[in-house]
Design an enzyme around this catalytic site. Structure first.
Site, PDB file in Angstrom:
ATOM      1  CG  ASP A  86      -3.965   0.313  10.407  1.00 31.67           C
ATOM      2  OD1 ASP A  86      -3.193   1.224  10.049  1.00 31.67           O
ATOM      3  OD2 ASP A  86      -4.960  -0.039   9.750  1.00 31.67           O
ATOM      4  CD  GLU A 138      -6.044  -3.273   8.604  1.00 31.05           C
ATOM      5  OE1 GLU A 138      -6.145  -2.083   8.256  1.00 31.05           O
ATOM      6  OE2 GLU A 138      -6.014  -4.211   7.775  1.00 31.05           O
ATOM      7  CD  GLU A 160      -1.556  -0.790   7.084  1.00 33.85           C
ATOM      8  OE1 GLU A 160      -2.391  -0.540   7.970  1.00 33.85           O
ATOM      9  OE2 GLU A 160      -1.807  -0.699   5.876  1.00 33.85           O
ATOM     10  CD  GLU A 161       2.021   2.614   7.474  1.00 34.27           C
ATOM     11  OE1 GLU A 161       2.779   2.613   6.484  1.00 34.27           O
ATOM     12  OE2 GLU A 161       0.788   2.452   7.403  1.00 34.27           O
ATOM     13  CG  ASP A 180      -0.370   5.802   6.203  1.00 33.53           C
ATOM     14  OD1 ASP A 180      -1.341   5.547   6.913  1.00 33.53           O
ATOM     15  OD2 ASP A 180      -0.405   5.765   4.958  1.00 33.53           O
ATOM     16  CG  ASP A 235      -1.993  -0.976   1.237  1.00 31.32           C
ATOM     17  OD1 ASP A 235      -2.234  -1.529   0.159  1.00 31.32           O
ATOM     18  OD2 ASP A 235      -2.597  -1.217   2.300  1.00 31.32           O
ATOM     19  CG  LEU A 272      -3.535   7.726   9.712  1.00 37.44           C
ATOM     20  CD1 LEU A 272      -4.580   7.674   8.628  1.00 37.44           C
ATOM     21  CD2 LEU A 272      -4.183   8.202  11.032  1.00 37.44           C
ATOM     22  CG  ASP A 273      -8.358   1.638   9.468  1.00 37.82           C
ATOM     23  OD1 ASP A 273      -7.981   0.755   8.680  1.00 37.82           O
ATOM     24  OD2 ASP A 273      -9.545   1.968   9.627  1.00 37.82           O
TER      25      ASP A 273
END
Ligand code: F6P
Ligand code: MN
Length: 354
Positions: free
Chosen positions: A118, A282, A99-100, A77, A71, A120-121
Site C-alpha cells: 500500500d 494492509e 493498491e494502485e 498515491d 478509492d 500511501l496509506d
C-alpha cells in the site's frame, strides 16, 4: 550539547548493517532483506516529498483516477507507487502487487520475491499534515506464478513492515524474528535502529474504531464497544479511551508504542460486508508484525495470517493489537453473551438490552 554529541551513533545500527546477517544467509532470506533495503530507499524519497507538503505540488489532489477498489487516487498515491516501482528495479522482485495497480505486475521473471504494497496509506490525511505511511509485504515468489505468489496465507511472508511519515519518519520491520524500530536520520539519510524486540503490551484500555459506523455494525462489535463505553459503570468495571486517526499506519504505530486494539469490522453498508482494509497489502503485513510483537490479528473468528486471498484487492475485517483485547473481541463473536462468564454482576445482560 555540541553537534558531535547530538549526532546518533550509526555504527552497526543502520538498517543495512542490521540486515547484513540475513543477506549473508543467502536464498530467499537474502533476497527478501535486499528487497527491504530497496523499499526503504523508496520510502526515503516518499518521506522527502511529504516533508515538502504543498511545496511539492498538490500531493493531496485527486488525480481523476480511481484504484481497483474504487478509492479516489491522490497525486501522492501515484507518486509513491512510482517511487517504489523504480526502487524495485534491479532487485529480485518477480511480482509486484499494489493498491494502485489493477493487476499483478511482472518485474523480473527470473526473480525469487513477490512484493505487495500500500504505497500511501491514510491518504485522506495528506492535506491535513497528519501521519500517513507505506505498508509492505514480502513473499517468496511461487513457481506457480503471479497469482500463486500472493494467494496464500500471510504466514508465508518473509518480511513485512511499514514506514510512518510523522513528526519523524520511522520504519517498523519484521523479517520473522521479532520486530525492530528504525528512525530515519535526516542528516545521513539512513534508517537507524532505535529499538529491537518491540512488544505490544498484553492488556490495554485504549481502542480505535470509526464510531460513526455504529449503526451499521454487527452485534458482537456493538456489544464490545457498548461495554467499553459503559466504562466503570458497565460489565468491564473500568474506563476506556478511544482514538481514531483514519491512518492505519498511525493507529498501528500507537498500538506498538503503548498498546491498544484497532477495529475495522465488516458492516452493513454496501461494499463493506468485508470491512474496508485489504488483506494482501494492509491486513496481512500488519498481522505479521502484530504476531511478531506478541499481539494478535483476527477477522473476528479467524487469524488474519491463516486467511487465503482469492482476489488481489480482497478486503477483510481487521481487528488487531493487544492479545487480551483481541481474544476478548473474538469471544464476543463466538458467544455474544461473552461478558456473562466474566462478570457475575451482568449475568442478566439481556435485561439491560433491547
Ligand atoms: O487504507 C484505508 C484507510 O485509509 C486506513 O488507513 C484507515 O484506517 C481507514 O481507511 C480509514 O477509514 P475511514 O475513512 O472509515 O475512517
Ligand atoms: Mn491503506
Amino acid at each position: 550539547m555540541s553537534d558531535a554529541t547530538r549526532r546518533p551513533d550509526l555504527s552497526g545500527r543502520t538498517l543495512e548493517a542490521c540486515l547484513e546477517p540475513a543477506i549473508a544467509e543467502g536464498g530467499d532470506k537474502s533476497a527478501a532483506a535486499r528487497t527491504v533495503l530497496a523499499l526503504a530507499t523508496a520510502c526515503i524519497g516518499i518521506s522527502d516529498l511529504i516533508a515538502l507538503g504543498p511545496l511539492a505540488g498538490s500531493l493531496g489532489a485527486v488525480t481523476g483516477g480511481a484504484n481497483a477498489d474504487g478509492d479516489e487516487q491522490k497525486e501522492l498515491d501515484v507518486q509513491a507507487n512510482d517511487l517504489i516501482l523504480a526502487a524495485l528495479a534491479g532487485t529480485a522482485t518477480a511480482f509486484y502487487a499494489s493498491e494502485e495497480e489493477d493487476a499483478i505486475m511482472t518485474l523480473d521473471p527470473a526473480g525469487s520475491i513477490a512484493v505487495a504494497v500500500d504505497p500511501l496509506d491514510g491518504s485522506s490525511n495528506i492535506d491535513a499534515n497528519v501521519s500517513i505511511g507505506t505498508i509492505f509485504s514480502v513473499m517468496p515468489a511461487s513457481p506457480d506464478g503471479a497469482s500463486a505468489s500472493f494467494f496464500r496465507p500471510g504466514r508465508d511472508q518473509l518480511a513485512a513492515g511499514y514506514v510512518i511519515y510523522g513528526p519523524h519518519t520511522a520504519l517498523v520491520l519484521t523479517i520473522g524474528d521479532g520486530v525492530g524500530l528504525f528512525i530515519l536520520d535526516p542528516a545521513s539519510r539512513q534508517f537507524v535502529k532505535a529499538r529491537t524486540n518491540l512488544a505490544i503490551p498484553v492488556s490495554t484500555r485504549e481502542y480505535a474504531i470509526n464510531a460513526s459506523n455504529y449503526r451499521h455494525w454487527t452485534n458482537p462489535i456493538r456489544l464490545f464497544i457498548d461495554d467499553c463505553i459503559a466504562g466503570s459503570e458497565g460489565p468491564r468495571g473500568r474506563d476506556f479511551n478511544m482514538r481514531w486517526v483514519a491512518s492505519l499506519v498511525a493507529e498501528t504505530h500507537r498500538i506498538f508504542s503503548r498498546g491498544g486494539v484497532f477495529l475495522y469490522p465488516a458492516d452493513n453498508r454496501p461494499g463493506y460486508q468485508s470491512g474496508r482494509l485489504r488483506l494482501i497489502y494492509e491486513a496481512a503485513p500488519i498481522a505479521f508484525l502484530a504476531e511478531q510483537a506478541g499481539g494478535a490479528a483476527t477477522d473476528g473468528t479467524a487469524p488474519i495470517l491463516d486467511k487465503i486471498p482469492t482476489t488481489l484487492h480482497e478486503r477483510t475485517p481487521l481487528i488487531f493489537g493487544s492479545l487480551e483485547k483481541v481474544n476478548r473481541i473474538t469471544g464476543y463473536h463466538v458467544d455474544p453473551a461473552f461478558e456473562r462468564s466474566v462478570s457475575p454482576l451482568f449475568e442478566q445482560r439481556g435485561l439491560f438490552r433491547a
